[in-house]
Design a protein around this motif. Sequence first.
Motif, PDB file in Angstrom:
ATOM      1  N   ARG A 164      11.827   8.715  -3.783  1.00 62.78           N
ATOM      2  CA  ARG A 164      11.507   7.762  -4.841  1.00 62.78           C
ATOM      3  C   ARG A 164      12.744   7.404  -5.657  1.00 62.78           C
ATOM      4  NH1 ARG A 164       6.577  10.666  -7.704  1.00 62.78           N
ATOM      5  NH2 ARG A 164       7.208   9.291  -9.422  1.00 62.78           N
ATOM      6  N   ALA A 165      13.593   8.386  -5.925  1.00 64.69           N
ATOM      7  CA  ALA A 165      14.803   8.123  -6.701  1.00 64.69           C
ATOM      8  C   ALA A 165      15.774   7.220  -5.958  1.00 64.69           C
ATOM      9  CB  ALA A 165      15.486   9.439  -7.057  1.00 64.69           C
ATOM     10  N   SER A 166      15.761   7.300  -4.625  1.00 67.90           N
ATOM     11  CA  SER A 166      16.723   6.512  -3.837  1.00 67.90           C
ATOM     12  C   SER A 166      16.159   5.174  -3.379  1.00 67.90           C
ATOM     13  CB  SER A 166      17.188   7.318  -2.623  1.00 67.90           C
ATOM     14  OG  SER A 166      16.089   7.612  -1.777  1.00 67.90           O
ATOM     15  N   SER A 167      14.889   4.927  -3.623  1.00 65.04           N
ATOM     16  CA  SER A 167      14.309   3.667  -3.141  1.00 65.04           C
ATOM     17  C   SER A 167      13.556   2.921  -4.230  1.00 65.04           C
ATOM     18  CB  SER A 167      13.356   3.938  -1.967  1.00 65.04           C
ATOM     19  OG  SER A 167      12.272   4.760  -2.380  1.00 65.04           O
ATOM     20  N   ALA A 168      13.897   3.207  -5.485  1.00 66.69           N
ATOM     21  CA  ALA A 168      13.156   2.614  -6.598  1.00 66.69           C
ATOM     22  C   ALA A 168      13.573   1.170  -6.861  1.00 66.69           C
ATOM     23  CB  ALA A 168      13.356   3.447  -7.859  1.00 66.69           C
ATOM     24  N   ASN A 211       8.615   0.196 -12.806  1.00 77.56           N
ATOM     25  CA  ASN A 211       9.554   0.865 -11.922  1.00 77.56           C
ATOM     26  C   ASN A 211       8.734   1.523 -10.827  1.00 77.56           C
ATOM     27  OD1 ASN A 211      11.279   3.194 -10.903  1.00 77.56           O
ATOM     28  ND2 ASN A 211      12.728   2.222 -12.289  1.00 77.56           N
ATOM     29  N   PHE A 212       9.015   1.182  -9.557  1.00 76.32           N
ATOM     30  CA  PHE A 212       8.165   1.654  -8.474  1.00 76.32           C
ATOM     31  C   PHE A 212       8.964   1.947  -7.214  1.00 76.32           C
ATOM     32  CE2 PHE A 212       8.286  -2.977  -8.248  1.00 76.32           C
ATOM     33  CZ  PHE A 212       8.528  -3.226  -6.918  1.00 76.32           C
ATOM     34  N   SER A 213       8.342   2.709  -6.318  1.00 77.13           N
ATOM     35  CA  SER A 213       8.913   3.012  -5.005  1.00 77.13           C
ATOM     36  C   SER A 213       7.825   2.837  -3.958  1.00 77.13           C
ATOM     37  CB  SER A 213       9.441   4.453  -4.966  1.00 77.13           C
ATOM     38  OG  SER A 213      10.383   4.693  -5.999  1.00 77.13           O
ATOM     39  N   VAL A 214       8.251   2.502  -2.733  1.00 73.82           N
ATOM     40  CA  VAL A 214       7.318   2.276  -1.633  1.00 73.82           C
ATOM     41  C   VAL A 214       7.699   3.200  -0.481  1.00 73.82           C
ATOM     42  CG1 VAL A 214       6.343   0.595  -0.021  1.00 73.82           C
ATOM     43  CG2 VAL A 214       7.031  -0.128  -2.327  1.00 73.82           C
ATOM     44  N   PRO A 215       6.784   4.040  -0.013  1.00 75.82           N
ATOM     45  CA  PRO A 215       7.110   4.960   1.089  1.00 75.82           C
ATOM     46  C   PRO A 215       7.585   4.200   2.328  1.00 75.82           C
ATOM     47  CG  PRO A 215       4.970   5.494   0.127  1.00 75.82           C
ATOM     48  CD  PRO A 215       5.388   4.185  -0.456  1.00 75.82           C
ATOM     49  N   LEU A 231       5.424  -1.124   6.982  1.00 75.61           N
ATOM     50  CA  LEU A 231       4.593  -0.399   6.035  1.00 75.61           C
ATOM     51  C   LEU A 231       3.812   0.678   6.780  1.00 75.61           C
ATOM     52  CD1 LEU A 231       3.223  -3.154   3.625  1.00 75.61           C
ATOM     53  CD2 LEU A 231       4.907  -1.393   3.144  1.00 75.61           C
ATOM     54  N   PRO A 232       4.416   1.830   7.004  1.00 74.37           N
ATOM     55  CA  PRO A 232       3.735   2.867   7.774  1.00 74.37           C
ATOM     56  C   PRO A 232       2.456   3.362   7.118  1.00 74.37           C
ATOM     57  CG  PRO A 232       5.723   3.715   6.723  1.00 74.37           C
ATOM     58  CD  PRO A 232       5.761   2.239   6.558  1.00 74.37           C
ATOM     59  N   SER A 233       2.320   3.145   5.809  1.00 70.46           N
ATOM     60  CA  SER A 233       1.133   3.639   5.128  1.00 70.46           C
ATOM     61  C   SER A 233      -0.066   2.721   5.290  1.00 70.46           C
ATOM     62  CB  SER A 233       1.425   3.805   3.627  1.00 70.46           C
ATOM     63  OG  SER A 233       1.872   2.573   3.084  1.00 70.46           O
ATOM     64  N   ALA A 234       0.155   1.489   5.759  1.00 74.17           N
ATOM     65  CA  ALA A 234      -0.964   0.546   5.900  1.00 74.17           C
ATOM     66  C   ALA A 234      -0.634  -0.473   6.980  1.00 74.17           C
ATOM     67  CB  ALA A 234      -1.221  -0.162   4.572  1.00 74.17           C
ATOM     68  N   PRO A 268       0.830  -1.214   0.000  1.00 74.21           N
ATOM     69  CA  PRO A 268       0.000   0.000   0.000  1.00 74.21           C
ATOM     70  C   PRO A 268       0.862   1.261   0.000  1.00 74.21           C
ATOM     71  CG  PRO A 268      -0.837  -1.603   1.575  1.00 74.21           C
ATOM     72  CD  PRO A 268       0.493  -2.121   1.105  1.00 74.21           C
ATOM     73  N   GLY A 269       0.449   2.220  -0.777  1.00 69.52           N
ATOM     74  CA  GLY A 269       1.216   3.455  -0.903  1.00 69.52           C
ATOM     75  C   GLY A 269       2.208   3.423  -2.044  1.00 69.52           C
ATOM     76  N   ILE A 270       2.322   2.284  -2.730  1.00 70.22           N
ATOM     77  CA  ILE A 270       3.274   2.150  -3.830  1.00 70.22           C
ATOM     78  C   ILE A 270       3.041   3.235  -4.873  1.00 70.22           C
ATOM     79  CG2 ILE A 270       1.802   0.532  -5.087  1.00 70.22           C
ATOM     80  CD1 ILE A 270       4.316  -0.874  -6.076  1.00 70.22           C
ATOM     81  N   VAL A 271       4.144   3.727  -5.451  1.00 69.83           N
ATOM     82  CA  VAL A 271       4.074   4.729  -6.514  1.00 69.83           C
ATOM     83  C   VAL A 271       4.802   4.170  -7.727  1.00 69.83           C
ATOM     84  CG1 VAL A 271       4.680   7.065  -7.233  1.00 69.83           C
ATOM     85  CG2 VAL A 271       4.055   6.621  -4.848  1.00 69.83           C
ATOM     86  N   PHE A 272       4.107   4.062  -8.848  1.00 69.41           N
ATOM     87  CA  PHE A 272       4.758   3.677 -10.099  1.00 69.41           C
ATOM     88  C   PHE A 272       5.367   4.928 -10.706  1.00 69.41           C
ATOM     89  CE2 PHE A 272       1.546   0.356  -9.498  1.00 69.41           C
ATOM     90  CZ  PHE A 272       2.372  -0.766  -9.546  1.00 69.41           C
TER      91      PHE A 272
END
Length: 681
Positions: A357-361, A309-313, A395-398, A292-296
């Motif tokens: 996002r750039a550092s955790s992709a 290509n994705f990042s997760v908060p 997963l702090p977002s969920a 949850p919270g994933i960003v493509f």
Amino acid sequence: MKDIYLDCNATTSVLPAAVAAASAAMAHGYGNPSSTHGTGLQAKAMMDGVRLLARRLLGSGEGRLMFNSGATEGIQTAVLSALCALRERRDAGQRIGSLLLYGATEHKAVPESLAHWNRLLGLNLTLRALPVDTDGRHDLAVLAELIGDAAMLCTMAANNETGVISDLSAIARLLEERGAHAYWMVDCVQALGKLQLNLAATRIDYAPFSGHKLYAPKGIGMLYVRDGAPFTPLMMGGGQETGWRSGTENMAGIAALGAVLAALDDGRTFRSPAELAQWRARLAASLEAALPGIVFNVPFALSLPTTLNFSVPGVSSKELLDLFDAAGVRVSSGSACSAAKALPSYVLEAMQVPAWRASSAIRLSFGPLTDEATILAACARIERCGEALRASCLLPSALAPLAPLSAMRDGVTALGVDGRTTWLLTDAASASCVIIDPQAALVPRLAAFVRCQGYAVRAIGHTAPAPDQGAARLALREALDALDIEQLDAFDAQGRLAFGAGLRRIDCGDTQVYLLGNSFAFTGALDAHVVAALLSPDLVTPDTVLCGSRDDGGICATVRAALAPQVTPALQLEAGGLAAWLRAHPDAIVVDVREAYEQAACTGLGFDGATVQRVPLSRLAGEVAGWLREPQRALVFFCRSGNRSARAAACLRRLGHGAAWQLNGGMAMAASAPRPLSMAA
């Protein structure tokens, strides 16, 4: 547990038909195509047949198409050819422009080649990165401003990290409209087998290809050169490849590439773009459910259907890589050529995505040979990875109401970032915790843990003046509401706090030390001055574990070891000999130092006949005292790649344990060794 390989933008397995073709070429078609006897003529006929097929599939027309070792050689040859022509034109008094333009998201081979040959040829042109927009496509407005002064333009058909497809038609129109004379190279490495190509119908001067990106072996590639474009051979010698590229041809590689091209031509072997888009949609749905919270990071409509290509908060790329690897899903954090460098993705930075996002992709890429069963199995493992993260409170977002992993029991946990360590002390009986030397980068992680566990924070301490002037402490307090902070820092006049075995704060000059009973001492540095200050009032024992705030690779120490450091030789076990070694040491303890979420993602792990303990490296300090009571009982540490287990073994050896070993190469090497362990999905 069979590996699921989802890193096809880095390389692919070799198509079985390509293996067979290469084997046949080595066993039977081994002739030198430059020889005029029958065996040589047979080899030449095979090579010419592959070239003819490649020409048709790529639409090369009258252009040159030569075999080489791969994309890097092709890029070098294209750049050398263009720059030699530019020097000749300049020497003849012609205007050539002053810029060598390349896309800001190009593979590093491009700007490095441009810089190299620009310097060696003495052109002294200016290298300039052409910016991209937030979708990763070239900024055509900037290109319009610069193209008139460009001597060479380098772009790519599709990006290797993000899968973004370049708008080559728009670039070609711009070149035509502005009457630009710049030489144009297009990196087509990721395009082969995924995009329709008709090169001779384009303005493209040079197009390199690499076979190992589409199920051919490494070491074979092609370079297209448009008819009439300048050409200078990179390699001179016997005149092979019509003098284009000297050196005896790689016949096994060419035969294998031919088998791949034939499979591409038959229209049945590889999945259609529509099927590949369906596979991507299924993977994306599982990723969204698991994380949850994933960003493509790129729009699917503008990218190859085989790349996500994705990042997760709140979760770093290393944590995700370790997690996926433990589940047997092979992904990457960007270009394979730069994966060993712990830096943010320059591709995503060029797209101006937020720094986190750039550092955790993570890049997940599959190939057109992938089948539905593989995708479905990958989806199941991805969803299981999400469960492991939630159970670990990562997963702090969920935050789900799942039972925490056993590794979150009482004890001490080390969280490291940027060479410093934050210590988290937990006491399940009182549902409370203490945080020592918090760092701003870890605030989301710490706050998520506290909320997930339902703990109260009893103290937030610093062993030395906070380097951020207390910003992390303030951010942590703001991240937690009043219910989370109960009587914060309620130390009495003697510096005592009722927590676990008893927590005590002691001033040691410029340093504050926190003692948890007499078992642990949390210090700013593990040096003799601090130890001496602690010994004088008899506050610790020789076996008290010292936990520093600086991550120097040592993890922890003991008072005894700090006063008399141990120097013992490295003890390593190779995966191939592990089974026999374990039989010879039946009382050995095998220790899995991967983090709890990795352990949860990998089930059914067992070493034949050995006792296995799960002790994440972040919680190693809490276990060393018990192991040191049996200093001759063999300990074998293992992790994913061998890096963390090497640190664990070195720590125990420094503390005086004489039989601490590490499994060299970790699970990566053990998986290919003769059955020292068993794994089940």
